[in-house]
Scaffold this active site. Sequence first.
Site, short mmCIF file in Angstrom:
data_model
loop_
_atom_site.label_atom_id
_atom_site.label_comp_id
_atom_site.label_asym_id
_atom_site.label_seq_id
_atom_site.Cartn_x
_atom_site.Cartn_y
_atom_site.Cartn_z
N LYS A 14 0.82 -1.21 0.00
CA LYS A 14 0.00 0.00 0.00
C LYS A 14 0.86 1.26 0.00
CE LYS A 14 -2.25 -1.23 3.79
NZ LYS A 14 -1.76 -2.58 4.14
N ARG A 89 -9.35 0.69 9.37
CA ARG A 89 -8.94 -0.67 9.67
C ARG A 89 -9.98 -1.42 10.47
NH1 ARG A 89 -3.09 0.14 9.27
NH2 ARG A 89 -1.99 -1.83 9.42
N ARG A 128 11.41 -6.23 4.55
CA ARG A 128 11.28 -4.81 4.92
C ARG A 128 11.85 -4.58 6.31
NH1 ARG A 128 5.38 -2.17 4.62
NH2 ARG A 128 5.14 -3.03 6.70
N ARG A 134 12.13 -1.43 10.94
CA ARG A 134 10.83 -1.25 11.62
C ARG A 134 10.63 -2.40 12.58
NH1 ARG A 134 5.37 -0.07 8.24
NH2 ARG A 134 4.48 -1.43 9.83
N ARG A 146 -0.19 -9.39 13.48
CA ARG A 146 -0.77 -8.33 12.63
C ARG A 146 -1.68 -8.93 11.57
NH1 ARG A 146 4.55 -5.88 11.05
NH2 ARG A 146 3.45 -4.75 9.41
P1 ADP Z 1 1.16 -2.38 7.75
O1 ADP Z 1 0.33 -1.87 6.62
O2 ADP Z 1 2.44 -2.96 7.27
O3 ADP Z 1 0.41 -3.26 8.68
P2 ADP Z 1 1.09 0.23 9.05
O4 ADP Z 1 2.28 1.09 8.94
O5 ADP Z 1 -0.12 0.62 8.29
O6 ADP Z 1 1.63 -1.20 8.66
O7 ADP Z 1 0.65 0.09 10.58
C1 ADP Z 1 1.54 -0.30 11.59
C2 ADP Z 1 0.81 -0.42 12.95
O8 ADP Z 1 0.22 0.87 13.28
C3 ADP Z 1 -0.38 -1.38 12.97
O9 ADP Z 1 0.01 -2.70 13.23
C4 ADP Z 1 -1.24 -0.76 14.11
O10 ADP Z 1 -0.75 -1.10 15.38
C5 ADP Z 1 -1.04 0.72 13.93
N1 ADP Z 1 -2.10 1.32 13.07
C6 ADP Z 1 -1.90 1.92 11.85
N2 ADP Z 1 -3.06 2.35 11.34
C7 ADP Z 1 -4.03 2.00 12.23
C8 ADP Z 1 -5.45 2.14 12.27
N3 ADP Z 1 -6.12 2.72 11.26
N4 ADP Z 1 -6.12 1.66 13.34
C9 ADP Z 1 -5.47 1.09 14.35
N5 ADP Z 1 -4.15 0.91 14.38
C10 ADP Z 1 -3.42 1.35 13.34
#
Ligand code: ADP
Length: 194
Positions: A14, A89, A128, A134, A146
């Site tokens: 994404k 999410r 990654r 990260r 996750r």
């Molecule tokens: P990825 O797409 O690789 O899972 P992100 O960078 O989008 O990683 O998100 C990393 C972490 O940030 C998630 O595992 C969660 O803990 C938190 N997070 C990000 N966006 C949200 C959201 N919309 N609602 C709740 N938690 C979020």
Amino acid sequence: MLNIVLFGPPGAGKGTQSQKLIEKYGLIHLSTGDMLRKEISEGTELGMKAKSIMDQGILVPDEVVIGIINSRIDSESGANGFIFDGFPRTIPQAEALDDLLQTKGTEITTMLALEVDQQELVKRLLLRGEASGRSDDANEEVISQRIAEYEDKTAPLAKYYNDQGKYNGVKGMGTVDEIFSNLCKEIDGLTEVN
Ligand code: ADP
């Protein structure tokens, strides 16, 4: 406005595709993951709370992410449109986003869902983790958590947007450019109709 929810499991690509889409279509990229990581790197109170949650691979509370999205949308009032990456999410986040956009006289145009095999996802995330450091990508257990959170809380959003006639699945395997071209075809198809 062109408001896109870019959807898919962790590691679906994404962030990579968002960068290319914002350039081509002149959109603003809103990634809640990036916003939370910024709070962490600045050492804010919100960031410190979020870090311990994110490192466990679980979702931060809805009201926290809804709050940060809300203030960002407000500060970008002249935009052509937005790419929402990693947000919404959960169903409550999607409902809050619909309400928020409605107050601005706009709505989500489409959900573009990147479809990627599970095996490929874990491989990409571990790579990654090595490259970016990260912390939530470095550990296979956190990655599995996750993916489980995604299946449980986020996957139901496909139906939510499908019920609004807005769900579009896109093949997310192949080269970055091939996937980008798959996304552009969907977007160009939609904008021709409207
Ligand atoms: P990825 O797409 O690789 O899972 P992100 O960078 O989008 O990683 O998100 C990393 C972490 O940030 C998630 O595992 C969660 O803990 C938190 N997070 C990000 N966006 C949200 C959201 N919309 N609602 C709740 N938690 C979020």
